[in-house]
Design a protein around this motif. Structure first.
Motif, short mmCIF file in Angstrom:
data_model
loop_
_atom_site.label_atom_id
_atom_site.label_comp_id
_atom_site.label_asym_id
_atom_site.label_seq_id
_atom_site.Cartn_x
_atom_site.Cartn_y
_atom_site.Cartn_z
N LYS A 60 1.20 -0.82 -0.29
CA LYS A 60 0.21 0.04 -0.32
C LYS A 60 1.12 2.04 0.24
O LYS A 60 1.04 2.23 0.70
CB LYS A 60 -0.77 -0.14 0.81
CG LYS A 60 -2.31 -1.48 1.54
CD LYS A 60 -2.61 -0.92 2.45
CE LYS A 60 -3.40 -2.68 2.33
NZ LYS A 60 -4.47 -2.84 1.24
N LYS A 97 1.02 5.98 -2.90
CA LYS A 97 0.99 7.16 -2.60
C LYS A 97 2.39 7.10 -2.38
O LYS A 97 3.29 8.63 -2.60
CB LYS A 97 -0.11 8.40 -1.72
CG LYS A 97 -1.38 7.90 -2.56
CD LYS A 97 -2.08 8.70 -1.46
CE LYS A 97 -3.54 8.32 -1.73
NZ LYS A 97 -4.29 8.56 -1.06
N VAL A 132 5.13 7.80 -5.15
CA VAL A 132 4.89 9.02 -6.04
C VAL A 132 5.48 9.93 -5.76
O VAL A 132 5.97 11.48 -5.97
CB VAL A 132 3.76 9.51 -6.41
CG1 VAL A 132 2.80 10.52 -7.03
CG2 VAL A 132 2.95 8.11 -7.28
N GLU A 133 5.36 10.27 -4.03
CA GLU A 133 5.91 11.11 -3.53
C GLU A 133 7.35 11.36 -3.61
O GLU A 133 8.09 12.61 -3.55
CB GLU A 133 5.28 11.55 -1.83
CG GLU A 133 3.97 11.56 -1.52
CD GLU A 133 3.59 11.31 -0.05
OE1 GLU A 133 4.43 10.67 0.62
OE2 GLU A 133 2.17 11.23 0.07
N ASP A 160 7.99 13.13 -6.98
CA ASP A 160 7.42 14.25 -6.25
C ASP A 160 9.17 15.09 -5.75
O ASP A 160 9.54 16.46 -6.93
CB ASP A 160 6.91 14.61 -6.19
CG ASP A 160 5.30 14.27 -6.82
OD1 ASP A 160 5.94 14.51 -8.37
OD2 ASP A 160 4.43 13.84 -6.04
N HIS A 169 2.05 10.95 -14.81
CA HIS A 169 2.90 12.09 -13.98
C HIS A 169 3.92 12.34 -15.13
O HIS A 169 4.51 11.67 -16.46
CB HIS A 169 3.76 10.48 -12.77
CG HIS A 169 4.42 11.29 -12.04
ND1 HIS A 169 5.54 12.10 -12.00
CD2 HIS A 169 4.35 12.08 -10.87
CE1 HIS A 169 6.37 13.12 -10.53
NE2 HIS A 169 5.75 12.76 -10.32
N LYS A 196 6.34 1.87 3.07
CA LYS A 196 5.87 3.54 2.52
C LYS A 196 6.20 4.35 3.90
O LYS A 196 7.07 5.35 3.41
CB LYS A 196 4.26 3.58 2.64
CG LYS A 196 3.84 2.45 3.52
CD LYS A 196 2.74 2.47 4.19
CE LYS A 196 1.91 2.68 5.09
NZ LYS A 196 0.28 2.15 5.04
N ARG A 240 8.87 7.42 2.45
CA ARG A 240 8.09 9.05 2.60
C ARG A 240 9.57 9.64 3.49
O ARG A 240 9.90 10.73 3.63
CB ARG A 240 7.08 8.88 3.45
CG ARG A 240 5.75 9.34 3.05
CD ARG A 240 4.93 8.16 3.32
NE ARG A 240 3.31 8.37 3.13
CZ ARG A 240 2.70 8.24 3.08
NH1 ARG A 240 2.77 6.92 4.15
NH2 ARG A 240 1.27 7.83 2.18
N GLU A 294 -5.34 9.24 -16.34
CA GLU A 294 -5.63 9.53 -14.90
C GLU A 294 -6.79 8.45 -14.93
O GLU A 294 -7.93 8.91 -15.03
CB GLU A 294 -5.19 10.86 -14.38
CG GLU A 294 -5.51 11.52 -12.95
CD GLU A 294 -5.86 11.80 -12.30
OE1 GLU A 294 -5.42 12.69 -11.40
OE2 GLU A 294 -5.75 13.35 -13.35
#
Length: 781
Positions: free
Chosen positions: A442, A445, A448-449, A452, A472, A544, A548, A620
């Motif tokens: 999971k 996100k 992708v963070e 970025d 993206h 995750k 992060r 998307e």
């Protein structure tokens, strides 16, 4: 009454009684000499059954000793006396509980309304009352009185008056104060309880244990259904059989849960797989014993390989047949019912075989919670005589699952982030590659963070397509070695560092182990582990959390992405076919690309559809699924059924080869019955094309069907269905226009007829490399 709590069920108790009458069980053995020569079975089920019968006999003797005069009575009379005795004891306990629960609350109400002069008088009165019935005083702080259960059946009419008279004689003041308020307090509470209580429904409910009322629907089948609803399941894909019929009744009776009847167990399992993918959660299927279980097991194995939490429910034999020498139908002819269980042990993370009701609650909850924690399938077998039997353990709504959150080792996380940041910040052109385990972790996100923040170009492994947003700005395509999308492999393999997140490197995803990646340049992030180069490795770190934390430590570096933009040349558009020119596969997928939007999802079957669908650019919100690791042909029909049933807001576009379709075609009828509006592109090229490119032979040629006529026969005038054949590009355009226009609310089946050698260039390259890997000679001994 724990002394009596170990009886497995009433059937076993009756069996013990009947054995006592025959002199087989009880105080002494009367087995004749002929019986002593019989060889006892030593299989685990028989041994467990004998042990259970011994425990029942021991508790039976204990029961006889506890009942007044029980040792002097015959068996039936002793049991009757035991029933009356237990009723008497439960009645006394119940009365004491009602007084304990009700009177202090009413005293509290009297205190709050000013009937007591001060708190000291209130507490003294409360203590006097508790002393009178020999109970511990409740906490001094007043609290609302809980709702009272109904009186047991043996409650004697008028007993409440006797209790109240006793209280009034001993504590007249308190009772008088309560009596003046319209027969309130304990008198009103006890009488309300005697009438069944304010909330009691006298029309429903059945008796479970002696004197205990069990509400309607308090069954193991309904408990399982409620648990499925709690974890997000709204439909169970089922095939009925004589061992699961009562279980299906219980599942269907649960509000919020429906059954979808499938044509076969294999497709039911595939549908549960697709359902779990679409919802990002749990899927479920229900089949019968062995003949159903061993049929669905292939689909369950696929779900295991793809990390999908699928609950496989099986209706098992009658609980009385376990441990006996009986031979049942739907078995291989041996009195051993564990064959199915042993098969499922290798493809599920938890197995629960329910043959009694006492521990069914715990077994079901353990299995489903394990599926959630491990994101793997589980197996639940329930004896066919148990699903509809009420039992007190299911009387209340099940408490929602609370799974202890998994946490990273903080010190290990900091060390891993420090080492990774040092590794990546000193290189020139790093890249990121996403793998299929992003789903189970999971971590989509978080991935992708990180992208970025760091500016690295993003590629995905083929089995991760759809898990990373392709809109993206840093997305460069699918990395699949020699068959990667244009310019993607060049950027990935020329990088001086690769951050690979959640990969599975098998012979298919590595194109016959031919990837040009170097381990010393890689950081591999798995759901709970990070490995940097050839070492070190850090365990107990969640993916995750690591991504992060790493996003905050990396310097922004767009060098590799800048290189990609310099060399990238947009894909050419396939040439349009001339009028009446046979349709080509690349032209077909050009038109499929134009169908895609946020309101669609693509299901790609094993075969050339893998490679053609990889080249689709997903908008998307557009879904995408295929089964890369297990690669079972025929998967897509059932998966399309399950996915469309779960994602009713999307129109599913399924790309299926003719060979795969013939394996599981019949459940198109289930799609029609469910009113689905899927578009199926059946690619008819006359055989197993993917197998031909690996190793050709006459066995790869299949019998051609009239596929549109087949689907029309399944339709049979019931439901909404439309079919068409497309041999040219013009016919394909007309078919797509109809499917997206007048027939947009129908299931649309478009048979696309192409040449048998019309394949993607990627399949040609991939097939030759996989063939080389398969044909490697044995290592020298």
């Amino acid at each position: 009454m724990d002394t009596f709590g170990d009886h497995r069920n009433n059937t076993n108790l009756n069996q013990s009684i009947s054995e006592k009458r025959r002199g087989v069980a009880g105080g002494g053995s009367r087995v004749g000499s002929s019986r002593t020569r019989v060889k006892l079975s030593t299989d685990p089920q028989s041994v467990a059954a004998r042990a259970r019968r011994h425990r029942i006999s021991d508790r039976f003797r204990t029961l006889r000793s506890l009942v007044p005069g029980g040792t002097k009575l015959d068996t039936v009379s002793m049991l009757d006396e035991a029933i009356h005795y237990v009723k008497f004891l439960e009645a006394q306990l119940w009365l004491l509980r009602q007084v304990e629960l009700s009177l202090p609350a009413d005293f509290a109400a009297a205190q709050m309304s000013g009937d007591f002069d001060n708190n000291h008088e209130f507490e003294m009165t409360q203590q006097l009352f508790c002393d009178s019935v020999q109970l511990q005083p409740p906490p001094p702080s007043p609290s609302p009185s809980p709702s009272l259960p109904p009186l047991p059946t043996c409650f004697i009419q008028g007993e409440e008056e006797m209790i109240l008279d006793l209280i009034e004689r001993k504590h007249g003041h308190a009772a008088e104060q309560h009596g003046r308020r319209g027969e309130g307090g304990v008198r009103r509470a006890v009488r309300a309880a005697g009438r069944g209580g304010a909330g009691d429904d006298r029309r429903g409910g059945v008796r479970g244990k002696v004197g205990e009322k069990v509400k309607e629907g308090a069954t193991v089948g309904r408990h399982l259904a409620r648990r499925l609803v709690q974890v997000g399941v709204r439909e169970v894909f089922a095939v009925p059989g004589d061992f699961n019929l009562t279980l299906l009744d219980e599942l269907e009776a649960e509000e919020g849960l429906g059954l979808v009847g499938c044509c076969g167990e294999l497709n039911a399992g595939y549908a549960a797989d697709g359902y779990a993918r679409a919802r990002g959660g749990v899927g479920a299927c229900a089949v019968t014993f062995t003949v159903g279980g061993l049929s669905v097991i292939n689909a369950v194995a696929g779900a295991y390989s793809e990390n999908l939490p699928v609950v496989c429910i099986v209706g098992g034999p009658n609980s009385n047949d376990y441990g006996t020498a009986r031979i049942l139908h739907h078995t291989i002819g041996l009195p051993d019912f564990s064959q199915e269980l042993r098969c499922f042990q290798t493809v599920t993370c938890c197995q629960a075989v329910i043959t009694n009701l006492e521990d069914a609650h715990e077994l079901i909850d353990t299995a489903i919670s394990t599926a959630l924690k491990e994101s793997k399938p589980v197996y639940i077998s329930i004896s066919c005589n148990l699903p509809g039997i009420p039992h007190p353990t299911f009387s209340r709504e099940p408490v929602p699952f609370f799974l202890t959150p998994r946490l990273s080792n903080q010190m290990g996380l900091e060390a891993a982030v420090e080492a990774a940041a040092e590794f990546l910040n000193k290189v020139v052109k790093p890249v990121m590659v996403g793998g299929p385990k992003i789903r189970v972790a999971k971590a989509g996100k978080a991935f992708v963070e990180l992208a970025d923040a760091c500016g690295y170009p993003i590629a995905v492994m083929p089995s991760a397509k759809g898990l990373v947003p392709e809109h993206h700005q840093q997305f460069i395509g699918t990395y699949w070695g020699a068959v990667s999308t244009a310019f993607c492999a060049e950027i990935v393999e020329s990088a001086d560092a690769y951050l690979i997140v959640g990969p599975i490197f098998n012979d298919y995803s590595s194109v016959g182990y031919s990837l040009l990646l170097k381990k010393e340049k890689s950081i591999v992030v798995q759901p709970d582990r990070v490995v940097i180069g050839n070492g070190p490795a850090f365990g107990c770190i969640l993916m995750k959390d690591f991504l992060r934390a790493l996003a905050k430590r990396l310097k922004r570096n767009t060098t590799a992405h800048d290189n990609y933009r310099r060399i990238f040349v947009p894909n050419g558009v396939p040439l349009e076919c001339k009028p009446d020119e046979p349709l080509r596969v690349n032209v077909l997928f050009k038109h499929i690309q134009n169908l895609l939007s946020s309101e669609t999802a693509v299901i790609a079957e094993t075969g050339d559809a893998w490679f053609n669908c990889q080249k689709l650019k997903l908008p998307e919100g557009c879904g995408y699924e295929f089964q890369m690791q297990y690669g079972s042909i025929g998967w897509s029909v059932g998966a399309t059924l399950g996915y469309a049933q779960a994602a009713k807001d999307k129109r599913v576009i399924a790309c299926i080869g003719d060979g795969s379709f013939q394996v599981t075609a019949q459940d198109v009828s289930t799609m029609l019955r469910c009113g689905q509006k899927t578009i199926i592109f059946l690619i008819n090229n006359g055989g197993y094309t993917i197998e031909i490119e690996i190793h050709d032979g006459p066995y790869n040629i299949i019998k051609n069907w009239n596929y549109t006529a087949f689907v029309d026969a399944l339709h049979n005038g019931e439901g909404k269905c439309w079919t068409a054949k497309a041999r040219t590009e013009e016919e394909l355009k007309q078919a797509i226009a109809t499917a997206t226009g007048p027939k947009k609310d129908c299931l649309c089946f478009i048979e696309v007829i192409v040449h048998k050698d019309d394949t993607s260039k990627e399949l040609l390259e991939w097939g030759s490399r996989v063939s080389a890997a398969n044909s490697r000679p044995p290592n020298p001994q």
